[in-house]
Motif scaffolding. Structure first.
Motif, PDB file in Angstrom:
ATOM      1  N   ASN A  54     -46.733  -8.243  18.167  1.00  0.00           N
ATOM      2  CA  ASN A  54     -45.564  -7.381  18.097  1.00  0.00           C
ATOM      3  C   ASN A  54     -44.461  -8.198  17.441  1.00  0.00           C
ATOM      4  O   ASN A  54     -44.122  -9.283  17.915  1.00  0.00           O
ATOM      5  N   LEU A  55     -43.910  -7.696  16.338  1.00  0.00           N
ATOM      6  CA  LEU A  55     -42.904  -8.444  15.581  1.00  0.00           C
ATOM      7  C   LEU A  55     -41.739  -8.897  16.454  1.00  0.00           C
ATOM      8  O   LEU A  55     -41.111  -9.936  16.192  1.00  0.00           O
ATOM      9  N   ALA A  56     -41.433  -8.157  17.535  1.00  0.00           N
ATOM     10  CA  ALA A  56     -40.310  -8.513  18.409  1.00  0.00           C
ATOM     11  C   ALA A  56     -40.510  -9.858  19.091  1.00  0.00           C
ATOM     12  O   ALA A  56     -39.566 -10.381  19.693  1.00  0.00           O
ATOM     13  N   VAL A  57     -41.698 -10.438  18.978  1.00  0.00           N
ATOM     14  CA  VAL A  57     -41.939 -11.750  19.576  1.00  0.00           C
ATOM     15  C   VAL A  57     -41.014 -12.806  18.966  1.00  0.00           C
ATOM     16  O   VAL A  57     -40.691 -13.809  19.623  1.00  0.00           O
ATOM     17  N   ILE A  58     -40.543 -12.594  17.734  1.00  0.00           N
ATOM     18  CA  ILE A  58     -39.661 -13.591  17.127  1.00  0.00           C
ATOM     19  C   ILE A  58     -38.348 -13.702  17.901  1.00  0.00           C
ATOM     20  O   ILE A  58     -37.770 -14.790  18.013  1.00  0.00           O
ATOM     21  N   LEU A  59     -37.869 -12.582  18.437  1.00  0.00           N
ATOM     22  CA  LEU A  59     -36.657 -12.617  19.264  1.00  0.00           C
ATOM     23  C   LEU A  59     -36.961 -13.215  20.630  1.00  0.00           C
ATOM     24  O   LEU A  59     -36.211 -14.071  21.118  1.00  0.00           O
ATOM     25  N   ARG A  60     -38.035 -12.788  21.258  1.00  0.00           N
ATOM     26  CA  ARG A  60     -38.365 -13.274  22.593  1.00  0.00           C
ATOM     27  C   ARG A  60     -38.531 -14.795  22.595  1.00  0.00           C
ATOM     28  O   ARG A  60     -38.055 -15.489  23.504  1.00  0.00           O
ATOM     29  N   GLU A  61     -39.192 -15.338  21.574  1.00  0.00           N
ATOM     30  CA  GLU A  61     -39.409 -16.789  21.509  1.00  0.00           C
ATOM     31  C   GLU A  61     -38.097 -17.550  21.311  1.00  0.00           C
ATOM     32  O   GLU A  61     -37.863 -18.574  21.946  1.00  0.00           O
ATOM     33  N   SER A  62     -37.223 -17.051  20.433  1.00  0.00           N
ATOM     34  CA  SER A  62     -35.946 -17.735  20.196  1.00  0.00           C
ATOM     35  C   SER A  62     -35.045 -17.647  21.422  1.00  0.00           C
ATOM     36  O   SER A  62     -34.329 -18.602  21.744  1.00  0.00           O
ATOM     37  N   ALA A  63     -35.079 -16.510  22.122  1.00  0.00           N
ATOM     38  CA  ALA A  63     -34.275 -16.351  23.336  1.00  0.00           C
ATOM     39  C   ALA A  63     -34.783 -17.251  24.458  1.00  0.00           C
ATOM     40  O   ALA A  63     -33.995 -17.749  25.266  1.00  0.00           O
ATOM     41  N   THR A  64     -36.071 -17.486  24.504  1.00  0.00           N
ATOM     42  CA  THR A  64     -36.644 -18.375  25.513  1.00  0.00           C
ATOM     43  C   THR A  64     -36.322 -19.833  25.201  1.00  0.00           C
ATOM     44  O   THR A  64     -36.010 -20.622  26.099  1.00  0.00           O
ATOM     45  N   ALA A  65     -36.373 -20.183  23.915  1.00  0.00           N
ATOM     46  CA  ALA A  65     -36.149 -21.582  23.515  1.00  0.00           C
ATOM     47  C   ALA A  65     -34.695 -22.003  23.684  1.00  0.00           C
ATOM     48  O   ALA A  65     -34.412 -23.082  24.227  1.00  0.00           O
ATOM     49  N   VAL A  96     -28.449   0.849  29.003  1.00  0.00           N
ATOM     50  CA  VAL A  96     -28.318   0.632  30.446  1.00  0.00           C
ATOM     51  C   VAL A  96     -29.247  -0.502  30.832  1.00  0.00           C
ATOM     52  O   VAL A  96     -30.445  -0.462  30.523  1.00  0.00           O
ATOM     53  N   PRO A  97     -28.747  -1.552  31.494  1.00  0.00           N
ATOM     54  CA  PRO A  97     -29.561  -2.751  31.744  1.00  0.00           C
ATOM     55  C   PRO A  97     -30.866  -2.469  32.486  1.00  0.00           C
ATOM     56  O   PRO A  97     -30.943  -1.594  33.356  1.00  0.00           O
ATOM     57  N   CYS A  98     -31.906  -3.219  32.102  1.00  0.00           N
ATOM     58  CA  CYS A  98     -33.183  -3.175  32.812  1.00  0.00           C
ATOM     59  C   CYS A  98     -33.109  -4.093  34.032  1.00  0.00           C
ATOM     60  O   CYS A  98     -32.307  -5.030  34.074  1.00  0.00           O
ATOM     61  N   GLU A  99     -33.982  -3.840  34.985  1.00  0.00           N
ATOM     62  CA  GLU A  99     -34.030  -4.714  36.170  1.00  0.00           C
ATOM     63  C   GLU A  99     -34.853  -5.961  35.904  1.00  0.00           C
ATOM     64  O   GLU A  99     -34.737  -6.942  36.634  1.00  0.00           O
ATOM     65  N   GLN A 100     -35.690  -5.929  34.863  1.00  0.00           N
ATOM     66  CA  GLN A 100     -36.537  -7.081  34.576  1.00  0.00           C
ATOM     67  C   GLN A 100     -36.803  -7.153  33.077  1.00  0.00           C
ATOM     68  O   GLN A 100     -36.499  -6.218  32.333  1.00  0.00           O
ATOM     69  N   THR A 101     -37.366  -8.294  32.633  1.00  0.00           N
ATOM     70  CA  THR A 101     -37.705  -8.463  31.230  1.00  0.00           C
ATOM     71  C   THR A 101     -38.723  -7.406  30.818  1.00  0.00           C
ATOM     72  O   THR A 101     -39.711  -7.178  31.513  1.00  0.00           O
ATOM     73  N   TRP A 102     -38.454  -6.760  29.689  1.00  0.00           N
ATOM     74  CA  TRP A 102     -39.334  -5.694  29.235  1.00  0.00           C
ATOM     75  C   TRP A 102     -40.547  -6.293  28.518  1.00  0.00           C
ATOM     76  O   TRP A 102     -40.397  -7.092  27.587  1.00  0.00           O
ATOM     77  N   PRO A 103     -41.749  -5.942  28.907  1.00  0.00           N
ATOM     78  CA  PRO A 103     -42.935  -6.480  28.225  1.00  0.00           C
ATOM     79  C   PRO A 103     -43.094  -5.877  26.837  1.00  0.00           C
ATOM     80  O   PRO A 103     -42.886  -4.672  26.642  1.00  0.00           O
ATOM     81  N   LEU A 104     -43.442  -6.705  25.890  1.00  0.00           N
ATOM     82  CA  LEU A 104     -43.635  -6.211  24.535  1.00  0.00           C
ATOM     83  C   LEU A 104     -44.861  -5.300  24.489  1.00  0.00           C
ATOM     84  O   LEU A 104     -45.921  -5.645  25.017  1.00  0.00           O
ATOM     85  N   ALA A 105     -44.722  -4.153  23.852  1.00  0.00           N
ATOM     86  CA  ALA A 105     -45.851  -3.236  23.723  1.00  0.00           C
ATOM     87  C   ALA A 105     -46.968  -3.887  22.921  1.00  0.00           C
ATOM     88  O   ALA A 105     -46.720  -4.658  21.988  1.00  0.00           O
ATOM     89  N   ASP A 106     -48.201  -3.601  23.318  1.00  0.00           N
ATOM     90  CA  ASP A 106     -49.353  -4.132  22.588  1.00  0.00           C
ATOM     91  C   ASP A 106     -49.409  -3.516  21.192  1.00  0.00           C
ATOM     92  O   ASP A 106     -49.510  -2.294  21.042  1.00  0.00           O
ATOM     93  N   ARG A 107     -49.328  -4.368  20.202  1.00  0.00           N
ATOM     94  CA  ARG A 107     -49.454  -3.915  18.816  1.00  0.00           C
ATOM     95  C   ARG A 107     -50.374  -4.870  18.079  1.00  0.00           C
ATOM     96  O   ARG A 107     -50.391  -6.078  18.341  1.00  0.00           O
ATOM     97  N   ASP A 108     -51.120  -4.333  17.130  1.00  0.00           N
ATOM     98  CA  ASP A 108     -51.993  -5.152  16.309  1.00  0.00           C
ATOM     99  C   ASP A 108     -51.223  -5.602  15.066  1.00  0.00           C
ATOM    100  O   ASP A 108     -50.295  -4.924  14.621  1.00  0.00           O
ATOM    101  N   GLY A 109     -51.631  -6.746  14.508  1.00  0.00           N
ATOM    102  CA  GLY A 109     -50.952  -7.236  13.315  1.00  0.00           C
ATOM    103  C   GLY A 109     -50.973  -6.256  12.168  1.00  0.00           C
ATOM    104  O   GLY A 109     -50.055  -6.223  11.345  1.00  0.00           O
ATOM    105  N   GLY A 110     -52.005  -5.425  12.093  1.00  0.00           N
ATOM    106  CA  GLY A 110     -52.108  -4.443  11.019  1.00  0.00           C
ATOM    107  C   GLY A 110     -51.394  -3.145  11.298  1.00  0.00           C
ATOM    108  O   GLY A 110     -51.352  -2.259  10.436  1.00  0.00           O
TER     109      GLY A 110
END
Length: 501
Positions: A3-14, A144-158
């Motif tokens: 899921n392309l959004a992983v680029i944000l999740r990784e930078s926010a974690t780092a 409206v804020p979530c109560e927890q981290t939202w899991p990235l939806a399963d997506r294939d690279g294609g």
């Protein structure tokens, strides 16, 4: 899964506290950008948006664009960025063609957006800013804020991550289907080659609804944890103010932006000493503009080449030390580029071997949305046909000569408008120029130049023609000159030659 959004999740974690967005209203950290886009993903999911659904994003360069963009991706949906300058019928066409379920717009374009949505039969509209008297709902309902981290939806690279519409130089615009893997690698590989760092601040004046701004600026910046300094609407003053305020290190632009910055008078209010490099793309930058900009600002311009269908990088000059002036660079890692003649035969290097630029690799789109015939034509022979004319030098640097469709055939001779424009831009009285072919009963086509003069006494048309005649072959120089106060530009700052002639 990718899921392309992983680029944000990784930078926010780092580096969660590092600024992700800088604008005239403050800053947004990577932690907050991740949290806010989580809220959008949760809200869209609650409203029935499922993986693969399309959500149209009709916003200028304001913080809500990256917030919504990554929220849509996290929900597994497909982003459909729309040019904020579109009128209602154009909006309706792209909403209908993409089969978008929701539209996120802003108050500055809400009237046209609402008309377009109504024509397309779309009722789900959310708007940034006031929504009084319209059927739109406030964008804040999606944050409206979530109560927890939202899991990235399963997506294939294609799987498709975005559908970006071409400019439609011929016929109706076509939606280029850009995949998660394509956009991820187009953020990762050019960013590594360019050595972008988390302490960089990137001026984001290129429209984020355009693939250059979306992929090469926003996605690259977020992938490497850099800060995006948002400029909602390009003006030289706005860019120079943002550079000064945010101590920006990188400026991405198209040639018309560099021309405008050069025309801005020197002003002690601006401090551009923090800039380390500028990147030009989207169109060929005139040699005169490149040289003058580097001399005045003391910052190198690295030119690259790409297009909507390649999202966006094909070739790039990766550093001031490893570049070829006036070239668009060499193919980036994993990308193949060749020059073909009209019969599909590969041409060897050399300025005399001009042909169509074709390419293949991870960087190309999946295809045109619901356009199987157009897709097959674009990928004829297994390579993507760019429609651009160019050649390689002996060291593997690519030089773009012109658009195949803009080639002028005057009396049987090929005239490349860019070559004529290069000469016109060297004239001291010319600020901007665009060259097109116009119908001629004797020669088939005649060369015509549209010129925006520099401030001061207007140059004489015959003097400009004479200037070109001394520097170009007899069949190349323009016989017709028309002065304009400005040239028509697309939302991405490209000259719209189809509106000239």
């Amino acid at each position: 899964m990718l899921n392309l959004a992983v680029i944000l999740r990784e930078s926010a974690t780092a580096e969660p506290e590092r600024p992700a967005i800088m604008y005239d209203g403050g800053t947004i950290s990577y932690r907050d950008l991740d949290t806010l886009s989580d809220a959008v993903a949760a809200a869209l999911t609650r409203r029935g948006v499922q993986p693969g659904d399309r959500v149209a994003l009709h916003l200028p360069n304001i913080p809500q664009f990256p917030i919504a963009y990554f929220g849509i991706l996290k929900a597994g949906a497909v982003v459909v960025p729309l040019n904020v300058l579109l009128r209602a019928p154009e909006i309706a066409y792209q909403l209908t063609d993409s089969q978008s379920r929701l539209l996120i717009t802003w108050s500055g374009a809400l009237e046209e957006a609402a008309k377009g949505a109504a024509e397309a039969g779309l009722t789900g509209i959310y708007s940034v800013g006031p929504v009084d008297g319209t059927a739109a709902q406030p964008f804040t309902e999606l944050t409206v804020p979530c109560e927890q981290t939202w899991p990235l939806a399963d997506r294939d690279g294609g799987d498709i991550a975005a559908i970006v519409y071409t400019s439609g130089t011929t016929g109706l615009p076509k939606g280029a289907e850009l995949t998660n893997l394509q956009l991820y690698l187009n953020a990762d590989i050019p960013g590594r080659l360019f050595d972008i760092r988390s302490d960089d601040v990137v001026i984001t004046a290129l429209p984020l609804f355009h693939v250059f701004g979306m992929s090469s600026t926003m996605n690259v910046g977020v992938r490497f944890g850099a800060a995006l300094s948002l400029v909602p609407r390009f003006t030289p003053h706005a860019v120079l103010t943002a550079v000064t305020r945010d101590r920006a290190t990188i400026f991405d632009g198209v040639p018309t932006m560099f021309t405008a910055l050069l025309a801005q008078p020197h002003d002690d209010r601006y401090d551009t000493s923090s800039l380390r490099v500028c990147i030009s793309g989207g169109d060929a930058i005139p040699a005169q503009t490149l040289d003058a900009f580097e001399e005045r600002f003391g910052v190198p311009i690295l030119e690259g080449y790409g297009m909507t269908e390649t999202a966006a990088t094909i070739t790039f000059n990766v550093s001031p030390q490893d570049r070829r002036a006036y070239s668009v660079g060499r193919p980036v890692w994993g990308v193949e580029v060749q020059i073909w003649d009209p019969d599909g035969r590969r041409l060897p290097p050399g300025a005399g071997n001009v042909g169509e630029v074709v390419t293949r690799g991870y960087h190309t789109m999946r295809g045109y949305h619901d356009r199987p015939q157009a897709t097959a034509e674009a990928f004829a022979g297994g390579w993507f046909h760019t429609g651009d004319l160019g050649y390689f030098d002996d060291d593997g640097y690519l030089f773009i000569v012109d658009r195949k469709k803009e080639l002028i055939i005057r009396g049987g001779y090929n005239v490349y408008p860019r070559e004529v424009e290069e000469v016109l831009h060297r004239h001291p009285g010319v600020l901007m120029a665009a060259v097109v072919g116009v119908a001629d009963p004797r020669l088939g086509e005649e060369v015509k130049a549209f010129v925006v003069p520099r401030p001061g006494p207007a140059p004489d048309p015959e003097e400009i023609i004479g200037y070109c005649r001394e520097r170009l072959a007899a069949y190349k120089y323009p016989r017709l000159i028309e002065f304009r106060d400005s040239l028509p530009l697309s939302g991405a700052g490209k000259v719209l030659k189809k509106e000239l002639g």
